[in-house]
Design a protein around this motif. Structure first.
Motif: not given
Length: 434
Positions: A363-370
């Motif tokens: 997975p491409i890691i989500i740019n939190q808090p998105q």
């Protein structure tokens, strides 16, 4: 100086409160302890995982250090103080008054501590002696900028004998630094090459940079709090390739470089209309769905890490506006000139990992808090089946995989696929929508 009654007032210098969820590290003082400073004059540099920030003096006066170099500086942390001398009469003690007195301090612009972190790294990478190029500074108060160093490097490459290439010797500002405690036996043992205990030979021990540590913390936090799920579609680039070919010269006349990424951002804006929850933030008791579509675009900085400049309010921009703003922030990222606002406020992110040859990443890691992140794979010609007048034909088409990794707390498969379907539709039918 006129006779008058003077009283001192001390005003704190603090780290900015808004740092996009990360803490900063104090990298360098731009003025020496005890120097006279003016209001709004940059006095200290902080480095986060995304950007270098200059913090200015809150008033005229004398600078006093509190925090030492390489110390963590969380939002609101006390960095130093400015002693401001105020009079009870009309006259005020100003930096000019104090400067008239002889001083034995080294001018701030003369020492190597005036170098920013990005300039220090560039000097070190190219083995340049800071003292030999400091006079080339064109920045504020004669400071050496990144472009100044790049110019020297270019000149050296053209004529190696004209520029000194002695090992760089960059010293920290003369700050009251606390000496590190002696390493314990356990710490020394931990740093020993594993070959000493029969393990594989170690080539080197590379300390983590501040940026790398912050990226690691951010990525670990994301996968810990958000269940990641990835959906993959395939997209035909033929329409935007044709449109770009027709439009590139028109954009160039306006000084704008039209890239595929500009199309991706525009298509993301349209896809948000099909699934608005993609442009959101998860809270324990509610979902915050944003009206503004602020799209971050990941930009690799070589082996140093990744930075994500943001195209704010993309929903209000034309393709020309998107391309122009994208060009501005991309150039700023490459030159180390991004401002804090340039990397703040993102609601969605694009990872164009295909530029380095990757077909697919998951997975491409989500740019939190998105709540989601789009991945764009490498463009390549592939044989696909297309129906023409009821007959299946085999065609070579410019294709790429696109993925949407979502926070499964926020989004389900139907919303994810609706978003990707609209994204692909916009890209593949661009001549009809432009």
């Amino acid at each position: 100086m006129n006779d008058m009654s003077i009283k001192s007032q001390t005003i704190d210098i603090t780290a900015p409160v808004q740092q996009e969820g990360t803490k900063a590290v104090l990298r360098s003082w731009l003025k020496a302890d005890g120097d006279v400073v003016a209001k709004d004059e940059p006095v200290v540099e902080l480095e986060t995982d995304k950007v270098v920030v200059e913090v200015c003096a809150p008033c005229d006066g004398i600078l006093r250090y509190v925090m030492v170099i390489d110390t963590d500086a969380p939002p609101g942390a006390l960095l130093g103080r400015v002693e401001s001398s105020l009079s009870t009469n009309a006259d005020v003690l100003t930096p000019t008054d104090v400067a008239e007195k002889p001083s034995t301090k080294i001018p701030a612009c003369a020492g190597e501590f005036r170098l920013s972190p990005s300039v220090r790294r560039l000097l070190a990478e190219h083995e340049l002696d800071a003292a030999s190029v400091i006079a080339r500074g064109t920045g504020r108060d004669g400071r050496l900028t990144r472009q100044d160093v790049l110019n020297v490097i270019a000149e050296r490459d053209a004529s190696p004998a004209t520029v000194s290439t002695a090992p760089v010797k960059i010293e920290a500002e003369k700050a009251p630094v606390t000496a590190p405690a002696p390493a314990t036996t356990a710490q020394v043992k931990a740093l020993e090459p594993s070959s000493a205990t029969g393990g594989p030979k170690v080539a080197s021990l590379i300390p983590h940079s501040s940026m790398r540590r912050k990226i690691a913390e951010h990525m670990q936090h994301s996968v810990t709090v958000a269940p990641h799920v990835t959906s993959v579609f395939e997209v035909d680039f033929a329409a935007i390739i044709a449109h770009r070919k027709r439009s590139k010269e028109v954009f160039a006349k306006q000084g704008v470089n039209l890239t595929f990424t500009a199309y991706f951002i525009a298509a993301c804006v349209e896809a948000m209309k099909a699934s608005p929850e993609v442009n959101s933030r998860w809270h324990a008791d509610h979902l915050e769905v944003f009206q503004d579509v602020n799209i971050g675009v990941g930009a690799a900085l070589g082996d140093k890490g990744l930075i994500v400049p943001v195209i704010h309010q993309a929903q209000d921009l034309s393709l020309m506006g998107i391309a122009s703003r994208l060009q501005t922030v991309t150039e700023a990222a490459r030159n180390g000139k991004l401002k804090p606002a340039d990397v703040q406020g993102g609601t969605f992110t694009i990872s164009n990992h295909g530029v380095s040859g990757s077909l697919f990443a998951s997975p491409i890691i989500i740019n939190q808090p998105q709540s989601a992140i789009l991945g764009i794979g490498a463009l390549e010609k592939r044989v696909v089946v297309r129906e023409i007048d009821g007959v299946d034909t085999f065609q070579a088409r410019p294709m790429a995989y696109v993925s949407l990794t979502i926070d499964h707390r926020v989004l389900d498969g139907s919303q994810t696929n609706a978003w990707l379907s609209r994204f692909v539709e916009v890209i593949q039918s661009w001549s009809l929508t432009s």
